[in-house]
Write a protein that holds these residues in place. Structure first.
Motif, mmCIF file in Angstrom:
data_model
loop_
_atom_site.group_PDB
_atom_site.id
_atom_site.type_symbol
_atom_site.label_atom_id
_atom_site.label_comp_id
_atom_site.label_asym_id
_atom_site.label_seq_id
_atom_site.Cartn_x
_atom_site.Cartn_y
_atom_site.Cartn_z
ATOM 1 N N LEU A 255 0.841 -1.206 0.000
ATOM 2 C CA LEU A 255 0.000 0.000 0.000
ATOM 3 C C LEU A 255 0.874 1.253 0.000
ATOM 4 C CD1 LEU A 255 -2.796 -1.022 2.547
ATOM 5 C CD2 LEU A 255 -2.993 -0.868 0.068
ATOM 6 N N HIS A 256 1.955 1.197 0.791
ATOM 7 C CA HIS A 256 2.854 2.353 0.839
ATOM 8 C C HIS A 256 3.555 2.556 -0.490
ATOM 9 C CE1 HIS A 256 3.006 4.107 4.866
ATOM 10 N NE2 HIS A 256 2.478 2.956 5.236
ATOM 11 N N GLN A 258 2.492 1.974 -3.365
ATOM 12 C CA GLN A 258 1.573 2.659 -4.281
ATOM 13 C C GLN A 258 1.536 4.147 -3.998
ATOM 14 O OE1 GLN A 258 -2.314 1.257 -5.265
ATOM 15 N NE2 GLN A 258 -1.890 -0.655 -4.209
ATOM 16 N N GLY A 259 1.509 4.493 -2.705
ATOM 17 C CA GLY A 259 1.486 5.904 -2.333
ATOM 18 C C GLY A 259 2.705 6.635 -2.886
ATOM 19 N N PHE A 260 3.843 5.896 -2.981
ATOM 20 C CA PHE A 260 5.046 6.506 -3.543
ATOM 21 C C PHE A 260 5.048 6.452 -5.060
ATOM 22 C CE2 PHE A 260 6.976 5.721 0.717
ATOM 23 C CZ PHE A 260 7.239 7.045 0.984
ATOM 24 N N GLY A 261 3.980 5.897 -5.622
ATOM 25 C CA GLY A 261 3.864 5.925 -7.070
ATOM 26 C C GLY A 261 4.606 4.801 -7.772
ATOM 27 N N VAL A 262 4.844 3.682 -7.081
ATOM 28 C CA VAL A 262 5.466 2.547 -7.750
ATOM 29 C C VAL A 262 4.508 2.029 -8.817
ATOM 30 C CG1 VAL A 262 6.307 0.189 -7.477
ATOM 31 C CG2 VAL A 262 6.804 1.902 -5.730
ATOM 32 N N ASP A 263 5.016 1.855 -10.016
ATOM 33 C CA ASP A 263 4.152 1.558 -11.147
ATOM 34 C C ASP A 263 4.050 0.054 -11.361
ATOM 35 O OD1 ASP A 263 2.734 1.526 -13.444
ATOM 36 O OD2 ASP A 263 4.397 2.139 -14.733
ATOM 37 N N SER A 266 -1.926 -3.287 -9.354
ATOM 38 C CA SER A 266 -2.206 -3.543 -7.941
ATOM 39 C C SER A 266 -2.487 -5.016 -7.702
ATOM 40 C CB SER A 266 -3.386 -2.695 -7.490
ATOM 41 O OG SER A 266 -4.540 -3.038 -8.226
ATOM 42 N N SER A 270 -0.913 -7.211 -4.810
ATOM 43 C CA SER A 270 -1.738 -7.945 -3.850
ATOM 44 C C SER A 270 -1.378 -9.425 -3.828
ATOM 45 C CB SER A 270 -3.222 -7.794 -4.189
ATOM 46 O OG SER A 270 -3.557 -6.438 -4.265
ATOM 47 N N LYS C 187 -2.245 11.601 -4.010
ATOM 48 C CA LYS C 187 -1.667 10.257 -3.992
ATOM 49 C C LYS C 187 -2.810 9.252 -3.974
ATOM 50 C CE LYS C 187 2.645 11.103 -1.451
ATOM 51 N NZ LYS C 187 3.692 10.357 -2.146
ATOM 52 N N VAL C 188 -2.733 8.257 -4.834
ATOM 53 C CA VAL C 188 -3.822 7.281 -4.937
ATOM 54 C C VAL C 188 -3.318 5.908 -4.502
ATOM 55 C CG1 VAL C 188 -5.513 6.239 -6.469
ATOM 56 C CG2 VAL C 188 -4.718 8.576 -6.887
ATOM 57 N N VAL C 189 -4.067 5.243 -3.634
ATOM 58 C CA VAL C 189 -3.754 3.859 -3.288
ATOM 59 C C VAL C 189 -4.945 2.989 -3.673
ATOM 60 C CG1 VAL C 189 -3.388 2.234 -1.399
ATOM 61 C CG2 VAL C 189 -2.125 4.369 -1.437
ATOM 62 N N TRP C 190 -4.670 2.005 -4.523
ATOM 63 C CA TRP C 190 -5.734 1.091 -4.953
ATOM 64 C C TRP C 190 -5.796 -0.100 -4.017
ATOM 65 C CZ3 TRP C 190 -8.764 2.905 -8.780
ATOM 66 C CH2 TRP C 190 -8.230 3.917 -9.595
ATOM 67 N N VAL C 191 -6.941 -0.375 -3.440
ATOM 68 C CA VAL C 191 -7.023 -1.504 -2.508
ATOM 69 C C VAL C 191 -7.640 -2.735 -3.165
ATOM 70 C CG1 VAL C 191 -6.989 -0.194 -0.372
ATOM 71 C CG2 VAL C 191 -9.158 -0.526 -1.548
ATOM 72 N N ALA C 203 -4.864 1.510 4.057
ATOM 73 C CA ALA C 203 -4.516 2.405 2.952
ATOM 74 C C ALA C 203 -4.549 3.854 3.427
ATOM 75 C CB ALA C 203 -5.478 2.197 1.791
ATOM 76 N N LEU C 207 -1.427 6.539 3.513
ATOM 77 C CA LEU C 207 -1.488 7.861 2.903
ATOM 78 C C LEU C 207 -1.183 8.951 3.925
ATOM 79 C CD1 LEU C 207 -4.599 7.176 0.702
ATOM 80 C CD2 LEU C 207 -2.355 7.856 -0.151
ATOM 81 N N ASP C 355 -0.369 11.637 -8.672
ATOM 82 C CA ASP C 355 0.881 10.890 -8.532
ATOM 83 C C ASP C 355 0.671 9.470 -9.031
ATOM 84 O OD1 ASP C 355 3.002 12.309 -7.651
ATOM 85 O OD2 ASP C 355 3.133 11.331 -5.689
ATOM 86 N N GLY C 356 1.636 8.928 -9.738
ATOM 87 C CA GLY C 356 1.546 7.534 -10.139
ATOM 88 C C GLY C 356 0.743 7.343 -11.412
ATOM 89 N N THR C 357 0.587 6.071 -11.787
ATOM 90 C CA THR C 357 -0.115 5.772 -13.024
ATOM 91 C C THR C 357 -1.310 4.875 -12.727
ATOM 92 O OG1 THR C 357 1.400 3.955 -13.316
ATOM 93 C CG2 THR C 357 1.874 5.947 -14.556
#
Lengths: 307, 359, 360
Positions: A255-256, A258-263, A266, A270, C187-191, C203, C207, C355-357
């Motif tokens: 989850l973290h 992703q917050g840092f924008g790791v591409d 998901s 998971s 900032k986006v977090v997909w769960v 999540a 954030l 942020d992010g893709t």
């Protein structure tokens, strides 16, 4: 660095604690030779009862105790069916999950949308003052401490006490244990009830501390993960503890990330915990002799004296 | 009360015990229903009679039972050999993806070979996914309960990835659903005006085939020996490894077949949720059916009936879904508990008698 | 065998009794059925649709009987349940989740006399209408408030699945937020779930730990809001007013209010004026509402939010007004133009500031 580090680790502790309870309880159950796949059902009944009592009485202590009792009562159904009536354990466990999910929704009907204040944090005097480690390890709610204590106790009981020996004997070879004069049914029933109360505590942690609310199906598959952890831990409580933290850790870290924008998709992130579990399991089981020593030989088999 | 082992399985009880369980469920169910303020007789009728009181209802029952029966038959082979494959849900999913993927690849085909091809791909897909825990168990001794369960989660995530990504319908406004399969990739309906499809016939064929395989074929014999006495199988000169492979492949193949039948039958496309837990429910079905193909057929139908009854209870009686869960759980408890009567005799004995026994 | 026969006999007799009773007590009430994807106790999506059902029951208590089936999985089960509703004499059936689209379409063809309504889909037919909410309008207002309230200039977004609905919400939020504060990032977090309170909370925590001080969500449980309350940051409720889960943290909530729509459509069905149509309702029709604003929001920010809302209702404000650039800086909506509904419905790119893709 510690600004980010500490909250991440704290999140991991919260995410792991319900798993620790459920998995450590199931270790005891399976050590006694019983496979109870109904952990999810026991957890969610524990969660709803703890929350209901918490809301009604506003007492955290009562809520926790009733959560454990709720899990225990659910486990009793399983124990009665499998030990007394010799029903198949795998099927009964699965049925218990269906039953528990339904029952919890019925009980929780009036509690959707209610709130509970959560569990108070208790600092350990002096130790909580240590920089970084203090807030990380010594300021938690009672259930987090309890989960650690439970794991210690279970490990101690299995390694150092006569009771542990008896449980292991019952799980390894129930006929031999029976012929020495132990009551297989009662030893196993004790373990099942203990496992149920632990699962109930795991559920209570979810609905009282993790996310203090009640919504249907809120365990969201954690009981199944706990089951996996038991095998992953090759039936040792302390390994289940680390397994739970590893699992919780990977979940939180993705989850973290992703917050840092790791591409990365998901879904693949998971998947990591499950893949990791398989890999670690293969590594452990490669040492097959050790695996064999820990797996209860009579796991999942019904016992009847005249068999 | 005391249980005494019967010399042999009671033939009478094999048939009577389910009836006994159903009666017990009715009685307790009625108690619960009257407690909830619902007319108990009406509730029981709504649950068990109304759903199948029409041709359409019976057809729906068979549609719902198809995947449960297929998977349960496959699992019976595993469980009889004491192999704990609890990952049928994942094998079903991969089977559905393999079979359904073929349908998507040839989305404008009208070939009559498409449908059989999809079914074969589905079987192979399920086999591949079941082959992984089999391989790990044989090669590394890894516990198959865990690996098959973990692989289920992974399979569901693969489905999620495909359906949110590459397999999304290009004309579907980015919603997570695949294209619809072409007509040639759909299982034909065998009863007009209903959803009853060819998959049910396939299931009905699988039942006797599995029965023969299990009862009269050498493989079935080996599986049973392995389940009862793993050591003996070594003496008998066949290798446990082969049995692990065979039983995993049979159950994986059938689960994969069930998955393809679901997507190409009642669903008609690939969607984010292909199965509402058939792979797990089928474990219960297998045990209720006493790990026997015909038993699986009957218990699969019964299980399907409880789902249909649950819908009906919600629609007709406004009972929440939760009641279905409780009721279903109870029915299963009674069925599982009544099994005891098959193998054991209940003796009510007085204190004196008991005392003598101990001495 | 005797047992079985006995049971059968009992059934037949009681069955006849009930059928007789049914026949005599037959009164003509119209029937409206609902199919929910989650339990009505989810306090989110299905909960709000059920509130709409209850509103019908209250309004037409003497004319309409409502029924529902909850937690209906997509796929084979959905088709069965919807068919069952159509068969059992329902006049109007609402299927309230995207995954019911193809089953509803199929069944609508088979039951031409029954009226169907499918939420969030795009396939219609003579007796199948569609409806959905312009929740991005609410997200625009939320974005403005968040843009003013954030100190860290980082907004955190707990997202479910990368479908247009969710991406549209993220974009709408960031466009509005950057219009008042161009330094803002989201900032986006997909769960990968609509509903898992624990994971949603995790999540939100992630954030918050990464500096977000306003938590937005497109998942169903109040857990992210609770975390915001605990960590003393702001958050916005989803689907219903969740204020009692975070009285200090909740800035406002975007409320899905289906009541008016459901009552209107039921009335149309009763009057015989029902026809198939596509409704995409926002603030104007009352399908999207804002929960009361948090007292801590300065009055000028509230005024700005209200002004934007009024502008959207009046048609003078559109959340997607150009120039809007995507992440690479390419202009996707030129200056002075607005995104049309087609673009909004199929939106699958992030705008500048996210942020992010998007997960593929």
């Amino acid at each position: 660095m510690s600004e980010l580090f500490v909250p991440v680790l704290l999140t991991i502790i919260t995410a792991s604690t319900p798993l620790v309870f459920a998995a450590a309880g199931e270790v005891v159950v399976e050590k006694s030779g019983v496979l109870n796949l109904g952990v999810e059902g026991m957890m969610i009944v524990g969660a709803v009862i703890a929350f209901a009592v918490g809301v009604k009485t506003e007492s955290a202590a009562l809520a926790i105790i009733s959560g454990a009792a709720g899990g225990m009562l659910t486990a009793f159904i399983f124990g009665f069916l499998t030990l007394r009536l010799l029903a198949n354990q795998v099927a009964t466990g699965l049925a218990l999950t269906i039953f528990g999910l339904g029952l919890s929704a019925l009980i929780g009907h009036g509690f959707v949308g209610k709130t509970f204040s959560g569990l108070p944090k208790i600092g350990v005097p002096f130790l909580e003052q240590i920089p970084v480690l203090g807030p990380l390890l010594f300021v938690h709610d009672i259930l987090v401490y309890l989960s650690v204590i439970a794991v210690f106790l279970i490990t101690y009981v299995f390694n150092k006490t006569r009771l542990g020996l008896i449980i292991r004997a019952v799980g390894e070879n129930h006929h031999a244990a029976h012929s020495i004069g132990y009551s297989i049914v009662w030893v196993r029933m004790g373990c099942i009830l203990f496992g149920g109360s632990m699962a109930g505590l795991g559920g209570a942690y979810l609905s009282l501390a993790y996310t203090p609310l009640w919504v249907e199906g809120m365990t969201a598959g954690r009981g199944w993960i706990a089951l996996a952890l038991v095998v992953f831990a090759s039936w040792r409580a302390w390994r289940a503890f680390f397994g739970a933290y590893l699992f919780g850790g990977i979940t939180i870290i993705q989850l973290h990330a992703q917050g840092f924008g790791v591409d990365i998709a998901s879904q693949f992130l998971s998947m990591l915990p499950y893949l990791a579990t398989i890999v670690v399991l293969v590594l452990i089981s490669n040492n097959s002799s050790r695996m064999m020593l820990n797996a209860p030989a009579d796991l999942g088999k019904s016992f009847h004296a005249s068999d | 009360m005391r249980l005494e082992l019967r010399g042999q399985v009671s033939e009478r009880m094999v048939y009577c015990s389910p009836v006994f369980a159903v009666i017990m469920t009715f009685l307790t169910g009625m108690l619960i229903f009257s407690f909830l303020g619902v007319n108990p007789t009406q509730a029981i009728i709504t649950f068990f009679v109304e759903p199948v009181s029409s041709i359409d209802g019976v057809a729906e029952l068979c549609v719902k039972a198809t995947p449960l029966v297929l998977i349960a038959i496959g699992l019976s082979f595993c469980f009889r050999a004491n192999i704990w494959n609890i990952g049928a849900e994942g094998q079903l999913t991969i089977g559905a993806l393999a079979g359904g993927g073929l349908g998507l690849l040839f989305f404008n085909s009208s070939s009559q070979f498409l449908m059989p091809g999809m079914l074969i791909f589905g079987i192979l897909g399920g086999m591949v996914w079941a082959g992984i825990p089999a391989f790990l168990k044989i090669k590394f001794g890894t516990n198959e309960i865990l690996t098959s369960l973990m692989l289920t989660y992974i399979a569901l995530l693969i489905l999620s990835y495909l359906i949110h990504g590459p397999w999304k319908d290009p004309e579907g406004q980015n919603f997570p659903e695949s294209r619809l399969f072409p007509e040639a990739g759909l299982l034909p309906i065998i009863l007009d005006e209903t959803r009853l499809h060819l998959g049910w016939i396939i299931t009905l064929i699988c039942v006797p085939v599995a029965w023969i395989l299990m009862t009269y074929h050498l493989i079935g014999f080996q599986i049973r020996v392995m389940g009862m006495a793993p050591m003996a199988s070594n003496f008998a000169g066949f290798r446990g490894k082969n049995i692990i492979w065979i039983s995993f492949l049979i159950s994986g193949g059938l689960a994969g077949l069930a998955g393809t039948i679901e997507v190409s039958g009642p669903i008609g496309q690939i969607i984010p949720v292909i199965s509402p837990g058939y792979g797990f429910t089928a474990i219960i079905v297998a045990f209720l059916g006493r790990l026997h193909p015909i038993g699986c057929l009957l218990s699969g139908l019964l299980m399907a009936l409880t789902y249909l009854g649950g819908d009906n209870a919600q629609i007709e009686l406004n009972l929440p879904n939760a009641v279905t869960g409780v009721f279903q759980g109870m029915l299963l408890f009674f069925l599982l508990a009544s099994d005891v009567l098959v193998r054991y005799r209940i003796q009510i004995i007085g204190y004196k008698n008991k005392h003598r026994n101990v001495e | 065998m005797i047992f079985k026969r006995l049971i059968l006999g009992v059934f037949l007799i009681t069955g006849m009794l009930f059928n007789a009773a049914d026949g005599s007590a037959a009164e003509k009430k119209a029937k409206v059925g609902f199919v929910y994807v989650g339990p009505i106790g989810d306090h989110g999506w299905s909960y709000q649709h059920n509130a709409g059902r209850l509103a019908i029951a209250r309004t037409f208590s003497d004319k309409v009987k409502t029924t529902y089936v909850e937690s209906v999985p997509y796929g084979a089960d959905a088709t069965r349940v919807i068919t069952k509703l159509a068969r059992s004499g329902h006049d109007l059936i609402f299927t309230t989740s995207f995954g019911y689209m193809n089953p509803t379409l199929k069944i609508a063809k088979r039951f031409p006399k029954v009226k169907f309504e499918h939420a969030t889909g795009y396939k219609r037919s003579k007796n199948l209408a569609t409806y959905s909410g312009r929740f991005y309008e609410g997200r625009h207002v939320v974005g403005l408030i968040a843009g003013k309230m954030t100190k860290s200039n980082i907004l955190g977004y707990v997202a479910s699945f990368p479908i247009p609905e969710v991406i549209r919400g993220i974009n709408s939020t960031i466009i509005a937020a950057r219009s008042v504060n161009p330094k803002i990032k989201i900032k986006v977090v997909w769960v990968s779930t609509w509903f898992d309170p624990g994971k949603e909370a995790d999540a939100a925590k992630a954030l918050i730990a990464q500096g977000a001080d306003v938590i937005l969500q497109h998942t169903d449980s109040p857990a992210p809001l609770q975390q915001a309350q605990k960590n003393k940051v702001w958050a916005v409720g989803q689907a219903s007013d969740m204020v009692n889960f975070g009285p200090k943290a909740q800035l406002t909530a975007i409320i899905d209010d289906w009541n008016a729509y459901y009552i209107n459509r039921t009335k149309a069905m009763l009057d015989g004026t029902w026809s198939s149509q596509d409704t995409w309702g926002g603030f104007k029709s009352g399908m999207v509402k804002m929960a009361p604003y948090n007292k801590a929001i300065p009055s000028d920010v509230v005024a700005m939010a209200e002004k934007a809302k009024d502008g959207i209702i009046a048609g003078t404000v559109h959340p997607f007004t150009g120039p809007i650039k995507d992440q690479s800086g390419k202009i996707v909506i030129p200056a002075g133009k607005m995104a049309d509904d087609g673009m909004l419905l199929g939106m699958n790119f992030y705008v500048e500031g996210v942020d992010g893709t998007i997960p593929k």
